[in-house]
Design an enzyme around this catalytic site. Structure first.
Site, PDB file in Angstrom:
ATOM      1  N   PHE A  93       2.602 -47.046  -2.020  1.00  0.00           N
ATOM      2  CA  PHE A  93       3.077 -46.392  -3.225  1.00  0.00           C
ATOM      3  C   PHE A  93       4.218 -45.442  -2.886  1.00  0.00           C
ATOM      4  O   PHE A  93       4.103 -44.611  -2.002  1.00  0.00           O
ATOM      5  CB  PHE A  93       1.950 -45.624  -3.916  1.00  0.00           C
ATOM      6  CG  PHE A  93       2.280 -45.318  -5.344  1.00  0.00           C
ATOM      7  CD1 PHE A  93       2.089 -46.267  -6.338  1.00  0.00           C
ATOM      8  CD2 PHE A  93       2.830 -44.092  -5.697  1.00  0.00           C
ATOM      9  CE1 PHE A  93       2.434 -46.001  -7.651  1.00  0.00           C
ATOM     10  CE2 PHE A  93       3.178 -43.814  -7.009  1.00  0.00           C
ATOM     11  CZ  PHE A  93       2.971 -44.771  -7.983  1.00  0.00           C
ATOM     12  N   ARG A 123      10.010 -37.857  -9.820  1.00  0.00           N
ATOM     13  CA  ARG A 123      11.125 -38.755 -10.139  1.00  0.00           C
ATOM     14  C   ARG A 123      12.464 -38.216  -9.656  1.00  0.00           C
ATOM     15  O   ARG A 123      13.349 -38.962  -9.289  1.00  0.00           O
ATOM     16  CB  ARG A 123      11.256 -38.917 -11.662  1.00  0.00           C
ATOM     17  CG  ARG A 123      10.361 -39.945 -12.251  1.00  0.00           C
ATOM     18  CD  ARG A 123      10.834 -40.285 -13.650  1.00  0.00           C
ATOM     19  NE  ARG A 123       9.742 -40.711 -14.504  1.00  0.00           N
ATOM     20  CZ  ARG A 123       9.218 -41.923 -14.501  1.00  0.00           C
ATOM     21  NH1 ARG A 123       9.664 -42.827 -13.664  1.00  0.00           N
ATOM     22  NH2 ARG A 123       8.234 -42.235 -15.304  1.00  0.00           N
ATOM     23  N   GLY A 136      11.853 -45.551 -14.761  1.00  0.00           N
ATOM     24  CA  GLY A 136      11.935 -45.715 -13.313  1.00  0.00           C
ATOM     25  C   GLY A 136      13.328 -45.979 -12.765  1.00  0.00           C
ATOM     26  O   GLY A 136      13.668 -45.538 -11.676  1.00  0.00           O
ATOM     27  N   ASP A 144       6.924 -55.200  -8.206  1.00  0.00           N
ATOM     28  CA  ASP A 144       5.594 -55.133  -7.601  1.00  0.00           C
ATOM     29  C   ASP A 144       4.862 -56.422  -7.981  1.00  0.00           C
ATOM     30  O   ASP A 144       5.123 -57.470  -7.398  1.00  0.00           O
ATOM     31  CB  ASP A 144       4.897 -53.860  -8.078  1.00  0.00           C
ATOM     32  CG  ASP A 144       3.563 -53.646  -7.390  1.00  0.00           C
ATOM     33  OD1 ASP A 144       3.298 -54.305  -6.382  1.00  0.00           O
ATOM     34  OD2 ASP A 144       2.769 -52.809  -7.860  1.00  0.00           O
ATOM     35  N   ASP A 155       7.891 -42.510 -10.042  1.00  0.00           N
ATOM     36  CA  ASP A 155       7.003 -41.365 -10.268  1.00  0.00           C
ATOM     37  C   ASP A 155       5.565 -41.661  -9.893  1.00  0.00           C
ATOM     38  O   ASP A 155       5.149 -42.815  -9.762  1.00  0.00           O
ATOM     39  CB  ASP A 155       7.019 -40.993 -11.752  1.00  0.00           C
ATOM     40  CG  ASP A 155       6.255 -42.007 -12.601  1.00  0.00           C
ATOM     41  OD1 ASP A 155       6.542 -43.216 -12.471  1.00  0.00           O
ATOM     42  OD2 ASP A 155       5.356 -41.611 -13.354  1.00  0.00           O
TER      43      ASP A 155
HETATM   44  P1  IMP Z   1       5.065 -54.660 -11.890  1.00  0.00           P
HETATM   45  O1  IMP Z   1       5.039 -54.917 -13.362  1.00  0.00           O
HETATM   46  O2  IMP Z   1       3.684 -54.705 -11.280  1.00  0.00           O
HETATM   47  O3  IMP Z   1       6.038 -55.495 -11.106  1.00  0.00           O
HETATM   48  O4  IMP Z   1       5.444 -53.157 -11.691  1.00  0.00           O
HETATM   49  C1  IMP Z   1       6.670 -52.723 -11.966  1.00  0.00           C
HETATM   50  C2  IMP Z   1       6.672 -51.300 -12.450  1.00  0.00           C
HETATM   51  O5  IMP Z   1       5.570 -50.527 -11.952  1.00  0.00           O
HETATM   52  C3  IMP Z   1       7.907 -50.678 -11.892  1.00  0.00           C
HETATM   53  O6  IMP Z   1       8.961 -50.790 -12.813  1.00  0.00           O
HETATM   54  C4  IMP Z   1       7.493 -49.257 -11.644  1.00  0.00           C
HETATM   55  O7  IMP Z   1       7.781 -48.473 -12.775  1.00  0.00           O
HETATM   56  C5  IMP Z   1       5.999 -49.292 -11.430  1.00  0.00           C
HETATM   57  N1  IMP Z   1       5.670 -49.244  -9.978  1.00  0.00           N
HETATM   58  C6  IMP Z   1       5.282 -50.258  -9.186  1.00  0.00           C
HETATM   59  N2  IMP Z   1       5.080 -49.851  -7.911  1.00  0.00           N
HETATM   60  C7  IMP Z   1       5.362 -48.525  -7.913  1.00  0.00           C
HETATM   61  C8  IMP Z   1       5.362 -47.520  -6.870  1.00  0.00           C
HETATM   62  O8  IMP Z   1       5.066 -47.745  -5.674  1.00  0.00           O
HETATM   63  N3  IMP Z   1       5.721 -46.262  -7.264  1.00  0.00           N
HETATM   64  C9  IMP Z   1       6.062 -45.940  -8.544  1.00  0.00           C
HETATM   65  N4  IMP Z   1       6.083 -46.857  -9.541  1.00  0.00           N
HETATM   66  C10 IMP Z   1       5.731 -48.135  -9.221  1.00  0.00           C
HETATM   67 MG    MG Z   2       9.420 -49.179 -14.155  1.00  0.00          MG
END
Ligand code: IMP
Ligand code: MG
Length: 176
Positions: free
Chosen positions: A150, A163, A43, A101, A157
Protein backbone atom coordinates in the site's frame (compact mmCIF):
# COMPACT_ATOMS: atom_id res chain seq x y z
CA UNK A 1 9.76 15.84 8.76
CA UNK A 2 8.96 13.58 11.69
CA UNK A 3 5.39 12.70 10.75
CA UNK A 4 6.09 10.99 7.44
CA UNK A 5 4.39 7.60 7.18
CA UNK A 6 6.24 4.40 6.19
CA UNK A 7 9.31 4.59 3.99
CA UNK A 8 10.11 6.28 0.71
CA UNK A 9 9.64 4.30 -2.49
CA UNK A 10 9.87 7.04 -5.16
CA UNK A 11 11.32 10.49 -4.57
CA UNK A 12 9.79 13.65 -5.99
CA UNK A 13 12.62 14.04 -8.49
CA UNK A 14 12.43 10.42 -9.69
CA UNK A 15 8.70 10.94 -10.24
CA UNK A 16 9.24 14.23 -12.09
CA UNK A 17 11.81 12.64 -14.44
CA UNK A 18 9.47 9.78 -15.27
CA UNK A 19 6.48 12.09 -15.81
CA UNK A 20 8.55 14.03 -18.31
CA UNK A 21 9.47 10.83 -20.16
CA UNK A 22 5.82 9.76 -20.25
CA UNK A 23 4.77 13.13 -21.63
CA UNK A 24 7.29 12.76 -24.43
CA UNK A 25 6.09 9.25 -25.30
CA UNK A 26 2.44 10.35 -25.23
CA UNK A 27 3.11 13.43 -27.37
CA UNK A 28 4.93 11.29 -29.95
CA UNK A 29 2.14 8.72 -29.95
CA UNK A 30 -0.67 11.18 -30.73
CA UNK A 31 1.50 12.99 -33.25
CA UNK A 32 -0.35 16.33 -33.15
CA UNK A 33 -3.90 14.94 -32.99
CA UNK A 34 -6.03 16.71 -30.38
CA UNK A 35 -6.87 14.65 -27.31
CA UNK A 36 -9.12 14.79 -24.28
CA UNK A 37 -7.36 13.86 -21.06
CA UNK A 38 -9.65 12.34 -18.43
CA UNK A 39 -8.16 12.16 -14.95
CA UNK A 40 -9.67 10.12 -12.16
CA UNK A 41 -10.01 12.11 -8.98
CA UNK A 42 -8.80 12.41 -6.39
CA UNK A 43 -5.90 10.01 -6.76
CA UNK A 44 -4.48 11.27 -10.05
CA UNK A 45 -4.69 14.97 -9.19
CA UNK A 46 -0.96 15.74 -9.04
CA UNK A 47 0.05 13.23 -11.69
CA UNK A 48 -2.55 14.60 -14.09
CA UNK A 49 -1.58 18.22 -13.56
CA UNK A 50 2.15 17.55 -13.91
CA UNK A 51 1.66 15.39 -17.00
CA UNK A 52 -0.84 17.59 -18.81
CA UNK A 53 1.32 20.67 -18.39
CA UNK A 54 3.86 18.88 -20.59
CA UNK A 55 1.37 17.86 -23.30
CA UNK A 56 0.34 20.04 -26.28
CA UNK A 57 -1.85 23.01 -25.36
CA UNK A 58 -4.72 21.68 -27.50
CA UNK A 59 -5.31 19.00 -24.83
CA UNK A 60 -8.78 19.17 -23.30
CA UNK A 61 -9.09 18.37 -19.61
CA UNK A 62 -11.85 16.49 -17.79
CA UNK A 63 -11.89 15.17 -14.24
CA UNK A 64 -14.02 12.24 -13.15
CA UNK A 65 -14.63 11.50 -9.55
CA UNK A 66 -14.81 7.77 -8.89
CA UNK A 67 -14.02 5.76 -5.80
CA UNK A 68 -13.42 2.11 -5.05
CA UNK A 69 -11.19 1.97 -2.00
CA UNK A 70 -12.07 1.86 1.66
CA UNK A 71 -8.98 2.09 3.89
CA UNK A 72 -6.34 -0.25 2.49
CA UNK A 73 -8.78 -2.53 0.65
CA UNK A 74 -10.80 -2.29 -2.54
CA UNK A 75 -14.49 -2.15 -1.74
CA UNK A 76 -15.17 -4.16 -4.91
CA UNK A 77 -17.62 -1.55 -6.18
CA UNK A 78 -17.21 1.70 -8.06
CA UNK A 79 -18.99 4.80 -6.90
CA UNK A 80 -19.52 7.92 -9.00
CA UNK A 81 -19.78 6.57 -12.55
CA UNK A 82 -23.37 7.75 -12.95
CA UNK A 83 -22.28 11.39 -12.87
CA UNK A 84 -19.72 11.26 -15.66
CA UNK A 85 -20.82 12.68 -18.95
CA UNK A 86 -19.05 14.88 -21.41
CA UNK A 87 -18.32 15.50 -25.03
CA UNK A 88 -16.27 12.44 -25.96
CA UNK A 89 -17.87 11.42 -29.27
CA UNK A 90 -15.17 11.09 -31.91
CA UNK A 91 -12.44 12.24 -29.51
CA UNK A 92 -9.18 10.51 -28.77
CA UNK A 93 -9.22 10.01 -25.03
CA UNK A 94 -6.23 9.65 -22.74
CA UNK A 95 -7.40 8.16 -19.45
CA UNK A 96 -5.12 8.98 -16.53
CA UNK A 97 -5.09 7.29 -13.13
CA UNK A 98 -2.76 7.08 -10.20
CA UNK A 99 -2.48 3.33 -9.83
CA UNK A 100 -3.61 0.08 -11.44
CA UNK A 101 -4.41 -2.45 -8.74
CA UNK A 102 -7.25 -4.95 -9.31
CA UNK A 103 -8.24 -3.19 -12.55
CA UNK A 104 -11.85 -2.80 -11.44
CA UNK A 105 -11.87 1.00 -11.66
CA UNK A 106 -10.29 1.28 -15.08
CA UNK A 107 -12.42 -1.53 -16.53
CA UNK A 108 -15.61 0.29 -15.55
CA UNK A 109 -14.42 3.74 -16.55
CA UNK A 110 -13.21 2.44 -19.90
CA UNK A 111 -16.59 0.89 -20.59
CA UNK A 112 -18.31 4.17 -19.73
CA UNK A 113 -16.07 6.21 -22.03
CA UNK A 114 -16.46 3.83 -24.95
CA UNK A 115 -20.24 3.95 -24.46
CA UNK A 116 -19.94 7.70 -25.03
CA UNK A 117 -18.36 6.98 -28.41
CA UNK A 118 -14.79 8.02 -27.79
CA UNK A 119 -12.83 7.35 -31.00
CA UNK A 120 -9.87 5.90 -29.17
CA UNK A 121 -9.06 5.25 -25.57
CA UNK A 122 -5.60 4.74 -24.16
CA UNK A 123 -4.68 4.50 -20.51
CA UNK A 124 -1.75 5.96 -18.62
CA UNK A 125 -1.13 5.10 -14.97
CA UNK A 126 1.67 6.32 -12.78
CA UNK A 127 1.92 3.05 -10.84
CA UNK A 128 1.08 -0.58 -11.54
CA UNK A 129 1.07 -3.12 -8.74
CA UNK A 130 2.67 -6.41 -9.70
CA UNK A 131 0.42 -9.45 -9.85
CA UNK A 132 -2.80 -7.94 -8.51
CA UNK A 133 -4.85 -7.49 -11.70
CA UNK A 134 -8.06 -9.49 -11.36
CA UNK A 135 -9.82 -7.51 -14.11
CA UNK A 136 -7.42 -7.43 -17.05
CA UNK A 137 -7.16 -4.01 -18.63
CA UNK A 138 -4.69 -2.84 -21.28
CA UNK A 139 -2.59 0.06 -20.10
CA UNK A 140 -0.40 1.70 -22.73
CA UNK A 141 1.81 3.76 -20.42
CA UNK A 142 3.01 2.78 -16.93
CA UNK A 143 5.22 5.08 -14.90
CA UNK A 144 6.52 2.50 -12.43
CA UNK A 145 5.85 -1.18 -11.68
CA UNK A 146 5.75 -1.55 -7.91
CA UNK A 147 5.37 -4.46 -5.47
CA UNK A 148 1.94 -5.26 -4.04
CA UNK A 149 2.16 -2.91 -1.07
CA UNK A 150 0.00 0.00 0.00
CA UNK A 151 1.43 3.34 -1.09
CA UNK A 152 0.58 6.95 -0.31
CA UNK A 153 1.67 10.37 -1.49
CA UNK A 154 1.63 12.28 -4.80
CA UNK A 155 -2.17 12.02 -4.81
CA UNK A 156 -2.56 8.59 -3.23
CA UNK A 157 -4.26 8.49 0.13
CA UNK A 158 -5.00 6.35 3.13
CA UNK A 159 -8.47 7.42 4.26
CA UNK A 160 -7.90 10.92 2.84
CA UNK A 161 -4.51 11.40 4.48
CA UNK A 162 -1.08 11.88 2.88
CA UNK A 163 -2.23 12.87 -0.63
CA UNK A 164 -0.21 16.06 -0.57
CA UNK A 165 3.17 14.43 0.08
CA UNK A 166 5.54 15.16 -2.83
CA UNK A 167 6.98 11.61 -2.89
CA UNK A 168 5.49 8.12 -2.84
CA UNK A 169 5.86 6.11 0.36
CA UNK A 170 5.08 2.52 1.31
CA UNK A 171 2.92 1.94 4.38
CA UNK A 172 3.27 -1.22 6.46
CA UNK A 173 0.19 -3.41 6.14
CA UNK A 174 -2.05 -3.00 9.14
CA UNK A 175 -4.92 -5.37 9.93
CA UNK A 176 -8.35 -3.92 8.93
P1 IMP B 1 -8.47 -0.90 -8.66
O1 IMP B 1 -9.86 -0.54 -9.04
O2 IMP B 1 -8.42 -2.06 -7.70
O3 IMP B 1 -7.51 -1.10 -9.80
O4 IMP B 1 -7.92 0.26 -7.77
C1 IMP B 1 -7.65 1.46 -8.29
C2 IMP B 1 -7.88 2.57 -7.31
O5 IMP B 1 -7.71 2.17 -5.94
C3 IMP B 1 -6.82 3.58 -7.58
O6 IMP B 1 -7.30 4.54 -8.49
C4 IMP B 1 -6.53 4.15 -6.22
O7 IMP B 1 -7.35 5.27 -5.99
C5 IMP B 1 -6.89 3.07 -5.23
N1 IMP B 1 -5.67 2.34 -4.78
C6 IMP B 1 -5.24 1.13 -5.16
N2 IMP B 1 -4.08 0.79 -4.54
C7 IMP B 1 -3.78 1.84 -3.75
C8 IMP B 1 -2.67 2.12 -2.86
O8 IMP B 1 -1.72 1.33 -2.66
N3 IMP B 1 -2.71 3.32 -2.22
C9 IMP B 1 -3.71 4.23 -2.39
N4 IMP B 1 -4.76 4.02 -3.22
C10 IMP B 1 -4.79 2.83 -3.89
MG1 MG C 1 -8.12 6.40 -7.79
Amino acid sequence: MADLPGKELLSASVIADRVRELSEEITRYYDGEPITAVGLMNGSIFFMVDLIRLLPSSTRIECWRVQSYLGQRSSGRIQGLDSVNGDYAGRRVLLIDDILDSGLTLTHVKRSLLAQNARSLDICVLLKKEGTQIHPVDVRWVGFDIPDQFVVGYGLDLDHQYRSLPMIRVIENTPD
